[in-house]
Design an enzyme around this catalytic site. Structure first.
Site: not given
Ligand SMILES: NC(=O)c1ccc[n+]([C@@H]2O[C@H](COP(=O)([O-])OP(=O)(O)OC[C@H]3O[C@@H](n4cnc5c(N)ncnc54)[C@H](OP(=O)(O)O)[C@@H]3O)[C@@H](O)[C@H]2O)c1
Length: 241
Positions: A9, A56-57, A145, A148-149
Protein backbone atom coordinates in the site's frame (compact mmCIF):
# COMPACT_ATOMS: atom_id res chain seq x y z
CA UNK A 1 25.20 -2.25 2.25
CA UNK A 2 21.90 -0.50 1.58
CA UNK A 3 19.06 -1.83 3.68
CA UNK A 4 15.85 -2.97 1.99
CA UNK A 5 12.25 -2.27 3.00
CA UNK A 6 8.98 -3.50 1.52
CA UNK A 7 5.87 -1.37 2.06
CA UNK A 8 2.50 -2.66 0.92
CA UNK A 9 0.00 0.00 0.00
CA UNK A 10 2.99 2.27 -0.53
CA UNK A 11 1.40 4.22 -3.36
CA UNK A 12 -0.84 6.45 -1.24
CA UNK A 13 -1.46 7.88 2.19
CA UNK A 14 0.24 6.28 5.17
CA UNK A 15 2.19 3.77 3.08
CA UNK A 16 3.54 6.43 0.74
CA UNK A 17 4.63 8.63 3.67
CA UNK A 18 6.26 5.60 5.29
CA UNK A 19 8.08 4.64 2.09
CA UNK A 20 9.30 8.22 1.70
CA UNK A 21 10.54 8.28 5.28
CA UNK A 22 12.37 4.97 4.80
CA UNK A 23 14.02 6.21 1.59
CA UNK A 24 15.10 9.30 3.51
CA UNK A 25 16.65 7.00 6.12
CA UNK A 26 18.68 5.39 3.33
CA UNK A 27 16.61 2.28 2.64
CA UNK A 28 15.90 0.93 -0.79
CA UNK A 29 12.12 0.64 -0.81
CA UNK A 30 9.83 -1.66 -2.76
CA UNK A 31 6.26 -0.36 -2.75
CA UNK A 32 3.38 -2.66 -3.61
CA UNK A 33 -0.17 -1.89 -4.71
CA UNK A 34 -2.76 -2.82 -7.30
CA UNK A 35 -2.65 0.31 -9.49
CA UNK A 36 0.50 0.69 -11.58
CA UNK A 37 -0.05 4.39 -12.35
CA UNK A 38 -0.51 5.30 -8.68
CA UNK A 39 2.68 3.42 -7.81
CA UNK A 40 4.59 5.11 -10.65
CA UNK A 41 3.63 8.55 -9.29
CA UNK A 42 4.68 7.49 -5.80
CA UNK A 43 8.05 6.21 -7.07
CA UNK A 44 8.66 9.63 -8.65
CA UNK A 45 7.78 11.31 -5.35
CA UNK A 46 9.87 8.95 -3.20
CA UNK A 47 12.94 9.07 -5.43
CA UNK A 48 15.52 6.77 -6.98
CA UNK A 49 15.59 4.35 -4.05
CA UNK A 50 12.00 3.29 -4.78
CA UNK A 51 10.77 0.59 -7.09
CA UNK A 52 7.23 -0.66 -7.52
CA UNK A 53 5.51 -4.01 -7.82
CA UNK A 54 1.94 -4.09 -9.05
CA UNK A 55 0.23 -6.87 -7.14
CA UNK A 56 -2.84 -7.65 -5.08
CA UNK A 57 -1.22 -8.86 -1.87
CA UNK A 58 -4.36 -10.70 -0.78
CA UNK A 59 -4.00 -12.99 -3.81
CA UNK A 60 -1.61 -15.94 -3.27
CA UNK A 61 -0.91 -16.01 -7.01
CA UNK A 62 0.32 -12.40 -7.07
CA UNK A 63 2.44 -12.25 -3.92
CA UNK A 64 5.42 -14.14 -5.47
CA UNK A 65 6.00 -11.10 -7.72
CA UNK A 66 7.13 -9.24 -4.61
CA UNK A 67 9.53 -12.04 -3.69
CA UNK A 68 10.96 -11.85 -7.23
CA UNK A 69 11.50 -8.11 -6.84
CA UNK A 70 13.44 -8.72 -3.64
CA UNK A 71 15.82 -10.71 -5.83
CA UNK A 72 17.51 -12.67 -3.08
CA UNK A 73 18.41 -9.67 -0.93
CA UNK A 74 17.78 -9.66 2.81
CA UNK A 75 14.64 -7.75 3.75
CA UNK A 76 15.28 -5.48 6.73
CA UNK A 77 11.78 -4.07 7.10
CA UNK A 78 8.36 -5.33 6.03
CA UNK A 79 5.52 -2.87 6.54
CA UNK A 80 2.20 -4.61 6.01
CA UNK A 81 0.16 -1.46 5.47
CA UNK A 82 -2.25 -2.39 2.64
CA UNK A 83 -5.84 -2.60 3.76
CA UNK A 84 -9.25 -1.07 3.37
CA UNK A 85 -12.67 -0.64 4.92
CA UNK A 86 -14.96 -2.55 2.58
CA UNK A 87 -18.69 -1.97 2.74
CA UNK A 88 -21.32 -4.30 1.32
CA UNK A 89 -24.93 -5.34 1.33
CA UNK A 90 -25.52 -7.41 4.46
CA UNK A 91 -29.17 -8.07 3.68
CA UNK A 92 -28.50 -11.76 3.04
CA UNK A 93 -26.16 -14.32 4.55
CA UNK A 94 -24.37 -14.43 1.20
CA UNK A 95 -23.88 -10.68 1.47
CA UNK A 96 -22.59 -10.98 5.02
CA UNK A 97 -20.17 -13.71 3.96
CA UNK A 98 -18.94 -11.70 0.98
CA UNK A 99 -18.31 -8.58 3.07
CA UNK A 100 -16.52 -10.44 5.86
CA UNK A 101 -14.36 -12.36 3.39
CA UNK A 102 -13.49 -9.12 1.59
CA UNK A 103 -12.47 -7.33 4.79
CA UNK A 104 -10.52 -10.29 6.12
CA UNK A 105 -8.75 -10.76 2.77
CA UNK A 106 -7.88 -7.09 2.46
CA UNK A 107 -6.65 -6.53 5.99
CA UNK A 108 -5.54 -9.90 7.35
CA UNK A 109 -4.76 -12.32 4.53
CA UNK A 110 -2.76 -9.60 2.79
CA UNK A 111 -0.41 -9.34 5.78
CA UNK A 112 -0.31 -13.10 6.32
CA UNK A 113 0.60 -13.88 2.70
CA UNK A 114 3.23 -11.16 2.45
CA UNK A 115 4.82 -12.10 5.76
CA UNK A 116 4.82 -15.80 4.93
CA UNK A 117 6.31 -15.23 1.47
CA UNK A 118 9.05 -12.90 2.73
CA UNK A 119 9.81 -14.74 5.96
CA UNK A 120 12.72 -16.76 4.52
CA UNK A 121 14.21 -13.49 3.26
CA UNK A 122 13.90 -11.41 6.44
CA UNK A 123 17.22 -10.37 7.94
CA UNK A 124 18.29 -12.51 10.90
CA UNK A 125 18.99 -10.96 13.27
CA UNK A 126 17.51 -7.52 12.77
CA UNK A 127 14.43 -7.99 10.57
CA UNK A 128 11.40 -5.93 11.50
CA UNK A 129 7.77 -6.68 10.72
CA UNK A 130 5.14 -4.00 11.18
CA UNK A 131 1.41 -4.60 10.86
CA UNK A 132 -1.01 -1.71 10.36
CA UNK A 133 -4.12 -2.13 12.44
CA UNK A 134 -6.67 0.54 13.34
CA UNK A 135 -8.30 2.24 16.28
CA UNK A 136 -11.41 0.45 15.00
CA UNK A 137 -9.93 -2.77 16.39
CA UNK A 138 -9.99 -1.30 19.87
CA UNK A 139 -13.29 0.54 19.90
CA UNK A 140 -15.42 -1.16 17.22
CA UNK A 141 -17.58 0.78 14.83
CA UNK A 142 -16.31 -0.78 11.63
CA UNK A 143 -18.13 -4.09 11.50
CA UNK A 144 -15.91 -6.71 9.85
CA UNK A 145 -13.17 -4.10 9.37
CA UNK A 146 -12.89 -3.77 13.16
CA UNK A 147 -12.75 -7.53 13.55
CA UNK A 148 -10.19 -7.93 10.77
CA UNK A 149 -7.88 -5.31 12.26
CA UNK A 150 -8.24 -6.91 15.69
CA UNK A 151 -7.13 -10.21 14.13
CA UNK A 152 -3.87 -8.50 13.19
CA UNK A 153 -3.21 -7.93 16.88
CA UNK A 154 -3.25 -11.66 17.60
CA UNK A 155 -1.23 -12.34 14.47
CA UNK A 156 1.38 -9.73 15.40
CA UNK A 157 1.77 -11.11 18.90
CA UNK A 158 2.17 -14.60 17.47
CA UNK A 159 4.83 -13.45 15.00
CA UNK A 160 6.72 -11.72 17.80
CA UNK A 161 6.56 -14.86 19.91
CA UNK A 162 7.68 -17.23 17.20
CA UNK A 163 10.37 -15.04 15.60
CA UNK A 164 11.97 -13.33 18.58
CA UNK A 165 14.63 -15.99 19.00
CA UNK A 166 15.70 -15.39 15.39
CA UNK A 167 16.23 -11.70 16.11
CA UNK A 168 13.13 -10.55 14.24
CA UNK A 169 10.73 -8.11 15.88
CA UNK A 170 7.03 -7.81 15.07
CA UNK A 171 4.82 -4.95 16.17
CA UNK A 172 1.41 -3.56 15.36
CA UNK A 173 0.81 0.13 14.78
CA UNK A 174 -2.79 1.12 15.43
CA UNK A 175 -3.54 4.49 13.84
CA UNK A 176 -6.42 6.74 14.79
CA UNK A 177 -8.14 9.03 12.33
CA UNK A 178 -5.71 9.99 9.55
CA UNK A 179 -6.47 12.36 6.70
CA UNK A 180 -4.57 12.90 3.42
CA UNK A 181 -5.09 9.35 2.23
CA UNK A 182 -7.68 7.59 0.11
CA UNK A 183 -9.08 5.70 3.08
CA UNK A 184 -12.18 7.83 3.60
CA UNK A 185 -12.68 8.76 -0.08
CA UNK A 186 -16.41 9.21 -0.64
CA UNK A 187 -17.23 8.34 2.98
CA UNK A 188 -16.28 11.44 5.01
CA UNK A 189 -18.43 14.47 5.81
CA UNK A 190 -17.36 17.73 7.47
CA UNK A 191 -19.35 16.64 10.54
CA UNK A 192 -17.69 13.21 10.60
CA UNK A 193 -14.28 14.85 10.32
CA UNK A 194 -15.03 17.28 13.14
CA UNK A 195 -16.40 14.55 15.39
CA UNK A 196 -13.19 12.59 14.99
CA UNK A 197 -11.04 15.65 15.69
CA UNK A 198 -13.13 16.46 18.77
CA UNK A 199 -12.79 12.88 20.01
CA UNK A 200 -9.00 13.12 20.06
CA UNK A 201 -7.27 14.56 23.11
CA UNK A 202 -4.99 16.71 20.96
CA UNK A 203 -7.88 18.08 18.89
CA UNK A 204 -6.54 17.35 15.46
CA UNK A 205 -6.64 14.66 12.81
CA UNK A 206 -3.60 12.54 12.23
CA UNK A 207 -1.60 12.82 9.02
CA UNK A 208 0.34 10.05 7.28
CA UNK A 209 3.62 11.41 8.61
CA UNK A 210 2.41 10.79 12.18
CA UNK A 211 2.35 7.08 11.39
CA UNK A 212 5.57 7.17 9.36
CA UNK A 213 7.33 8.71 12.37
CA UNK A 214 6.25 5.78 14.54
CA UNK A 215 7.69 3.43 11.92
CA UNK A 216 10.93 5.47 11.88
CA UNK A 217 11.31 4.87 15.61
CA UNK A 218 10.45 1.17 15.39
CA UNK A 219 12.93 0.42 12.60
CA UNK A 220 15.66 2.62 14.07
CA UNK A 221 17.90 2.06 17.07
CA UNK A 222 15.08 3.09 19.45
CA UNK A 223 12.96 0.14 18.37
CA UNK A 224 15.54 -2.59 18.89
CA UNK A 225 14.07 -3.80 22.18
CA UNK A 226 10.42 -3.39 21.17
CA UNK A 227 8.47 -6.41 20.00
CA UNK A 228 5.02 -7.88 20.46
CA UNK A 229 3.44 -4.46 21.08
CA UNK A 230 0.32 -2.70 19.91
CA UNK A 231 1.46 0.88 19.41
CA UNK A 232 -1.40 3.38 19.39
CA UNK A 233 -0.87 6.50 17.28
CA UNK A 234 -4.25 8.12 17.68
CA UNK A 235 -3.99 11.52 19.38
CA UNK A 236 -5.41 10.02 22.55
CA UNK A 237 -8.75 9.05 21.07
CA UNK A 238 -8.41 5.61 22.64
CA UNK A 239 -6.20 5.37 25.69
CA UNK A 240 -3.53 2.69 26.02
CA UNK A 241 -4.73 -0.87 25.96
N1 LIG B 1 -6.73 6.72 7.28
C1 LIG B 1 -7.12 6.32 8.47
O1 LIG B 1 -7.81 7.04 9.22
C2 LIG B 1 -6.70 4.96 8.99
C3 LIG B 1 -6.94 4.68 10.35
C4 LIG B 1 -6.56 3.47 10.87
C5 LIG B 1 -5.95 2.53 10.06
N2 LIG B 1 -5.73 2.81 8.75
C6 LIG B 1 -5.07 1.77 7.95
O2 LIG B 1 -3.88 2.28 7.42
C7 LIG B 1 -3.56 1.60 6.21
C8 LIG B 1 -3.26 2.63 5.13
O3 LIG B 1 -4.43 3.38 4.92
P1 LIG B 1 -4.45 4.86 4.31
O4 LIG B 1 -5.20 5.71 5.27
O5 LIG B 1 -3.10 5.28 3.85
O6 LIG B 1 -5.46 4.63 3.09
P2 LIG B 1 -5.21 4.42 1.52
O7 LIG B 1 -4.68 5.68 0.92
O8 LIG B 1 -6.50 3.89 1.00
O9 LIG B 1 -4.07 3.31 1.46
C9 LIG B 1 -4.29 1.95 1.27
C10 LIG B 1 -3.28 1.47 0.23
O10 LIG B 1 -3.29 0.05 0.20
C11 LIG B 1 -3.33 -0.38 -1.15
N3 LIG B 1 -4.02 -1.66 -1.15
C12 LIG B 1 -5.25 -1.90 -0.66
N4 LIG B 1 -5.54 -3.20 -0.82
C13 LIG B 1 -4.48 -3.78 -1.44
C14 LIG B 1 -4.19 -5.09 -1.88
N5 LIG B 1 -5.06 -6.09 -1.73
N6 LIG B 1 -3.01 -5.33 -2.48
C15 LIG B 1 -2.11 -4.33 -2.64
N7 LIG B 1 -2.32 -3.07 -2.23
C16 LIG B 1 -3.49 -2.79 -1.65
C17 LIG B 1 -4.06 0.73 -1.91
O11 LIG B 1 -3.64 0.82 -3.26
P3 LIG B 1 -4.42 0.07 -4.46
O12 LIG B 1 -5.88 0.38 -4.27
O13 LIG B 1 -3.84 0.66 -5.70
O14 LIG B 1 -4.10 -1.38 -4.30
C18 LIG B 1 -3.58 1.97 -1.16
O15 LIG B 1 -2.38 2.49 -1.71
C19 LIG B 1 -4.75 0.69 5.92
O16 LIG B 1 -4.43 -0.61 6.34
C20 LIG B 1 -5.86 1.28 6.77
O17 LIG B 1 -6.81 0.30 7.13
C21 LIG B 1 -6.09 4.00 8.20
Amino acid sequence: MTRLAVVTGGGTGIGKATAGMLAGEGFDVIIVGRRAEVLADAVKWIGPQATAVTADVSDPAQVPAVVEAVAGRAVDVLVNNAGAYISGDEGTLDGVAARWHANLDSNVLSAVLMTTALLPHLRRPGGKIILTSSIAAQRGGGGPYSAAKAALHGYGLDLATSLGAEGITANVISPGYVTDSEFFDGRMTPEGHQARVDASLVKRAGVPDDIAEAVRWLVGPGGGFVTGQIINVNGGTVLGR
